[in-house]
Design a protein around this motif. Structure first.
Motif, mmCIF file in Angstrom:
data_model
loop_
_atom_site.group_PDB
_atom_site.id
_atom_site.type_symbol
_atom_site.label_atom_id
_atom_site.label_comp_id
_atom_site.label_asym_id
_atom_site.label_seq_id
_atom_site.Cartn_x
_atom_site.Cartn_y
_atom_site.Cartn_z
ATOM 1 N N LYS A 21 0.988 -1.239 -0.286
ATOM 2 C CA LYS A 21 -0.018 0.060 -0.051
ATOM 3 C C LYS A 21 0.800 1.378 0.031
ATOM 4 C CE LYS A 21 -3.910 -1.859 -0.093
ATOM 5 N NZ LYS A 21 -3.306 -3.130 -0.722
ATOM 6 N N ASP A 22 2.220 1.024 -0.554
ATOM 7 C CA ASP A 22 3.047 2.263 -0.571
ATOM 8 C C ASP A 22 3.827 2.136 -1.875
ATOM 9 O OD1 ASP A 22 4.656 4.516 -0.109
ATOM 10 O OD2 ASP A 22 5.933 3.167 1.211
ATOM 11 N N GLY A 23 3.205 1.832 -2.821
ATOM 12 C CA GLY A 23 4.054 1.554 -4.307
ATOM 13 C C GLY A 23 5.045 2.520 -4.555
ATOM 14 N N ARG A 24 6.182 2.296 -4.972
ATOM 15 C CA ARG A 24 7.140 3.294 -5.310
ATOM 16 C C ARG A 24 7.190 3.617 -6.561
ATOM 17 N NH1 ARG A 24 7.278 6.041 -1.233
ATOM 18 N NH2 ARG A 24 9.137 6.785 -1.750
ATOM 19 N N GLY A 25 6.939 2.824 -7.578
ATOM 20 C CA GLY A 25 6.958 2.961 -8.882
ATOM 21 C C GLY A 25 8.204 2.441 -9.636
ATOM 22 N N ILE A 26 8.431 2.691 -11.024
ATOM 23 C CA ILE A 26 9.666 2.140 -11.697
ATOM 24 C C ILE A 26 10.401 2.949 -12.319
ATOM 25 C CG2 ILE A 26 7.974 0.225 -12.329
ATOM 26 C CD1 ILE A 26 7.576 1.597 -15.202
ATOM 27 N N THR A 27 11.692 2.811 -12.467
ATOM 28 C CA THR A 27 12.894 3.448 -13.088
ATOM 29 C C THR A 27 13.428 2.515 -14.533
ATOM 30 O OG1 THR A 27 14.381 2.356 -11.557
ATOM 31 C CG2 THR A 27 13.404 4.567 -11.043
ATOM 32 N N TRP A 28 13.046 1.280 -14.464
ATOM 33 C CA TRP A 28 13.608 0.640 -15.784
ATOM 34 C C TRP A 28 13.148 -0.534 -16.037
ATOM 35 C CZ3 TRP A 28 16.657 -3.765 -16.011
ATOM 36 C CH2 TRP A 28 16.918 -4.470 -14.744
ATOM 37 N N GLY A 29 13.287 -1.034 -16.964
ATOM 38 C CA GLY A 29 12.849 -2.415 -17.584
ATOM 39 C C GLY A 29 13.274 -2.710 -18.598
ATOM 40 N N LEU A 30 12.833 -4.008 -19.336
ATOM 41 C CA LEU A 30 13.040 -4.327 -20.738
ATOM 42 C C LEU A 30 12.053 -4.372 -21.490
ATOM 43 C CD1 LEU A 30 15.644 -7.430 -20.327
ATOM 44 C CD2 LEU A 30 15.962 -5.079 -20.330
ATOM 45 N N CYS A 31 12.038 -4.176 -22.920
ATOM 46 C CA CYS A 31 10.943 -4.100 -23.643
ATOM 47 C C CYS A 31 11.290 -4.767 -25.033
ATOM 48 C CB CYS A 31 10.515 -2.644 -24.037
ATOM 49 S SG CYS A 31 11.896 -1.803 -24.681
ATOM 50 N N HIS A 32 10.647 -4.804 -26.042
ATOM 51 C CA HIS A 32 10.964 -5.154 -27.353
ATOM 52 C C HIS A 32 10.724 -4.210 -28.446
ATOM 53 C CE1 HIS A 32 6.949 -7.482 -28.296
ATOM 54 N NE2 HIS A 32 6.983 -6.354 -29.192
ATOM 55 N N ASN A 85 11.630 -10.318 -36.849
ATOM 56 C CA ASN A 85 12.098 -10.740 -36.026
ATOM 57 C C ASN A 85 12.382 -9.406 -34.766
ATOM 58 O OD1 ASN A 85 12.447 -13.207 -36.898
ATOM 59 N ND2 ASN A 85 14.502 -12.425 -37.930
ATOM 60 N N SER A 86 12.265 -9.740 -33.516
ATOM 61 C CA SER A 86 12.150 -8.656 -32.472
ATOM 62 C C SER A 86 13.587 -8.817 -31.676
ATOM 63 C CB SER A 86 11.182 -8.630 -31.534
ATOM 64 O OG SER A 86 9.962 -8.676 -32.230
ATOM 65 N N ILE A 87 14.014 -7.828 -30.849
ATOM 66 C CA ILE A 87 15.075 -7.690 -30.066
ATOM 67 C C ILE A 87 14.424 -7.397 -28.825
ATOM 68 C CG2 ILE A 87 16.717 -7.668 -31.740
ATOM 69 C CD1 ILE A 87 16.993 -4.648 -31.069
ATOM 70 N N LEU A 88 15.386 -7.458 -27.612
ATOM 71 C CA LEU A 88 14.840 -6.968 -26.265
ATOM 72 C C LEU A 88 15.799 -5.645 -26.025
ATOM 73 C CD1 LEU A 88 14.821 -10.368 -24.103
ATOM 74 C CD2 LEU A 88 12.811 -8.853 -25.067
ATOM 75 N N ALA A 89 15.578 -4.837 -25.599
ATOM 76 C CA ALA A 89 16.199 -3.581 -25.269
ATOM 77 C C ALA A 89 15.827 -3.129 -23.825
ATOM 78 C CB ALA A 89 15.897 -2.494 -26.286
ATOM 79 N N ARG A 90 16.626 -2.280 -23.383
ATOM 80 C CA ARG A 90 16.264 -1.632 -21.735
ATOM 81 C C ARG A 90 15.724 -0.132 -22.198
ATOM 82 N NH1 ARG A 90 19.326 -1.446 -16.271
ATOM 83 N NH2 ARG A 90 18.663 0.823 -15.654
ATOM 84 N N PHE A 91 14.603 0.102 -21.212
ATOM 85 C CA PHE A 91 14.288 1.266 -21.051
ATOM 86 C C PHE A 91 14.412 1.929 -19.721
ATOM 87 C CE2 PHE A 91 10.449 1.056 -18.484
ATOM 88 C CZ PHE A 91 10.035 -0.350 -18.481
ATOM 89 N N ASP A 92 14.531 3.046 -19.612
ATOM 90 C CA ASP A 92 14.930 3.896 -18.468
ATOM 91 C C ASP A 92 13.742 5.040 -18.321
ATOM 92 O OD1 ASP A 92 17.795 2.766 -18.678
ATOM 93 O OD2 ASP A 92 17.467 3.226 -16.742
ATOM 94 N N CYS A 93 13.349 5.548 -17.154
ATOM 95 C CA CYS A 93 12.103 6.334 -16.911
ATOM 96 C C CYS A 93 12.155 6.952 -15.594
ATOM 97 C CB CYS A 93 11.065 5.681 -17.336
ATOM 98 S SG CYS A 93 10.485 4.449 -16.113
ATOM 99 N N ASP A 94 11.412 7.731 -15.335
ATOM 100 C CA ASP A 94 11.452 8.101 -13.962
ATOM 101 C C ASP A 94 9.746 8.295 -13.545
ATOM 102 O OD1 ASP A 94 10.947 9.039 -11.352
ATOM 103 O OD2 ASP A 94 12.130 11.186 -11.891
ATOM 104 N N LEU A 95 9.214 6.954 -13.289
ATOM 105 C CA LEU A 95 7.760 7.124 -12.766
ATOM 106 C C LEU A 95 8.013 6.399 -11.322
ATOM 107 C CD1 LEU A 95 6.128 5.555 -15.984
ATOM 108 C CD2 LEU A 95 5.856 7.561 -15.187
ATOM 109 N N SER A 96 8.768 7.195 -10.498
ATOM 110 C CA SER A 96 9.364 6.640 -9.252
ATOM 111 C C SER A 96 9.244 7.604 -8.306
ATOM 112 C CB SER A 96 10.647 6.149 -9.387
ATOM 113 O OG SER A 96 11.187 5.698 -8.067
ATOM 114 N N LEU A 97 8.740 7.264 -7.052
ATOM 115 C CA LEU A 97 8.759 8.035 -5.917
ATOM 116 C C LEU A 97 10.216 8.183 -5.341
ATOM 117 C CD1 LEU A 97 5.527 6.945 -4.335
ATOM 118 C CD2 LEU A 97 5.998 9.229 -5.693
ATOM 119 N N ASP A 98 11.108 7.454 -5.639
ATOM 120 C CA ASP A 98 12.431 7.326 -5.003
ATOM 121 C C ASP A 98 13.522 7.863 -5.565
ATOM 122 O OD1 ASP A 98 11.172 5.528 -2.970
ATOM 123 O OD2 ASP A 98 11.844 3.837 -4.093
ATOM 124 N N VAL A 99 13.356 8.569 -6.844
ATOM 125 C CA VAL A 99 14.527 9.296 -7.598
ATOM 126 C C VAL A 99 13.633 10.637 -8.199
ATOM 127 C CG1 VAL A 99 15.903 7.703 -8.429
ATOM 128 C CG2 VAL A 99 14.156 8.042 -9.872
#
Ligand code: AAL
Length: 420
Positions: free
Chosen positions: A336-347, A357-371
């Motif tokens: 009940k104190d979700g902190r959000g996200i800062t990165w992940g993988l996508c295609h 054909n697809s590749i995986l890649a990294r994404f970064d963002c600031d949907l976070s309460l911690d940064v």
């Protein structure tokens, strides 16, 4: 300040704005208590006077190619799971295809020729120490032999760690994808360890809706989070038939269970998100937030829901990650104190080996309460000519021909304003 603004407007009569009530150059933090335009009212009622800079649920996205997952032949990697961090190591699973030829469409598909990018696939596993360089560990779940559940292809996984076990959810195809739409429902496999072996349960876990339901032909993109003590498994549903205007209805529903293998009860309010493709949800404060992309009127938005069922748009975003598998350490913690996200993988489509054909890649963002990374709060992104002239953005020859042919209708002589 008022005076300056009047001066700036170079003589526009103040009466246009009401009794001397001029909206100032510096946006007030409180909604003005005099009549304002509908757009200015929305700035306070729906948005935020700080705009994107002050919106915790706005971010732009930066992308990085991954190291360690080389392409060759017709290997395809796509639809990554959420990322887990266990004993200091990041884990991800994804759809993996390695066929002699690239996908050919359903009509030409055989036992070895894939119809789509996610046909004849299995679920593979990779690990990383830093989130940028990955090591492919090999298959985690393999298709069962015909006629067992998911014999044709298994794809688009997500993971749920729950009471010491690991539950992998994924799409099970019992026919060639594309034969009757992209017909797959959701099945699962279970392991005692993050390293596997994952044992397929061999049956459907979330099934198609009835023949007239919005989700009658597809239960795609399973995505579990733990919320209010239960497993909320989001999915994309589709009727598989094109609507009146030829577009396919796609939306997101949720199915809720007390146990990872069900029974899952679909919300009577489904679909709960009217848009989106591979929706990516994460705990946010007391509720859930989600990146909604690709399809529908609310595509390319971040949304929030206090109860996981009733969602509303919180920001409009640009080039969001496709099929995001975010790193969400609290996705299953129900704090009940979700902190959000800062990165992940996508295609993304692989330019070198062709669109299928697809590749995986990294994404970064600031949907976070911690940064607080202001660079991700920037809007007004600018792109170079390579972006605009790429496949699916550049005007193709056929469309150009049509546009030229319709010129008589569209390009009439300019009509002068005022009296003729
Ligand atoms: C993806 C997902 C599902 C579909 C296909 C593979 O983007 O929506 O997984 O079946 O495309």
């Amino acid at each position: 300040m008022k005076m300056k603004f009047v001066f700036f407007l170079a003589g526009l009569p103040a009466v246009l704005f009401g009794e001397g009530e001029i909206f100032p150059a510096l946006i007030p933090m409180e909604k003005p208590n005099y009549p304002v335009s509908a757009a200015v009212a929305r700035l306070y009622d729906q948005w935020n006077p700080h705009e994107d800079r002050g919106n915790e649920l706005y971010s732009n996205f930066k992308y990085t190619p991954l190291k360690g997952l080389p392409m060759s032949g017709n290997i395809s990697r796509r639809d990554p799971t959420k990322i887990l961090k266990i004993a200091g190591l990041y884990h991800v699973w994804y759809t993996h295809r390695d066929t002699a030829v690239k996908p050919t469409g359903a009509k030409n598909a055989t036992d070895t020729i894939p119809s789509t990018d996610w046909d004849l696939s299995d679920i593979w596993h990779a690990t990383s120490k830093d989130g940028f360089t990955w090591k492919e560990e090999g298959p985690a779940v393999k298709r069962l032999p015909k006629p067992q559940y998911g014999w044709r292809s298994i794809s688009t996984p997500d993971i749920l760690p729950w009471k010491g076990k690991f539950y992998m959810y994924y799409q099970g195809f019992n026919e060639i994808p594309g034969l009757r739409g992209d017909r797959a429902a959701v099945t699962a496999a279970v392991s005692d360890s993050v390293w596997g072996p994952f044992k397929p349960v061999g049956r459907v876990i979330i099934d198609f809706g009835g023949s007239d339901d919005w989700d009658s032909n597809a239960i795609h993109d399973p995505y579990p989070v733990v919320f209010n003590g239960k497993i909320y498994l989001y999915f994309k549903g589709s009727p598989g038939k094109a609507g009146r205007d030829g577009t396919l209805v796609r939306a997101q529903g949720v199915a809720i269970a007390d146990h990872p293998l069900g029974p899952f009860k679909k919300s009577p309010k489904n679909p709960v998100i009217n848009s989106g493709h591979e929706t990516c949800a994460f705990p946010w404060k007391k509720g859930l937030a989600a990146i909604v992309s690709l399809d529908g009127p609310e595509k390319n938005t971040v949304q929030y829901s206090p109860d996981g069922i009733n969602w509303e748009v919180k920001s409009l975003i640009q080039i969001p990650p496709i099929a995001p598998g975010p790193f969400v350490p609290d996705a299953y913690a129900d704090t009940k104190d979700g902190r959000g996200i800062t990165w992940g993988l996508c295609h993304m489509m692989d330019r070198e080996s062709g669109a299928n054909n697809s590749i995986l890649a990294r994404f970064d963002c600031d949907l976070s309460l911690d940064v607080d990374r202001q660079v991700f709060k920037k809007n007004n992104l600018r792109f170079d000519d390579e972006t605009y002239f790429q496949q699916s953005v550049a005007l193709d020859a056929k469309l150009r021909k049509q546009i030229v042919a319709e010129r008589k209708k569209t390009d009439r002589e300019t009509i002068s304003g005022g009296v003729k």
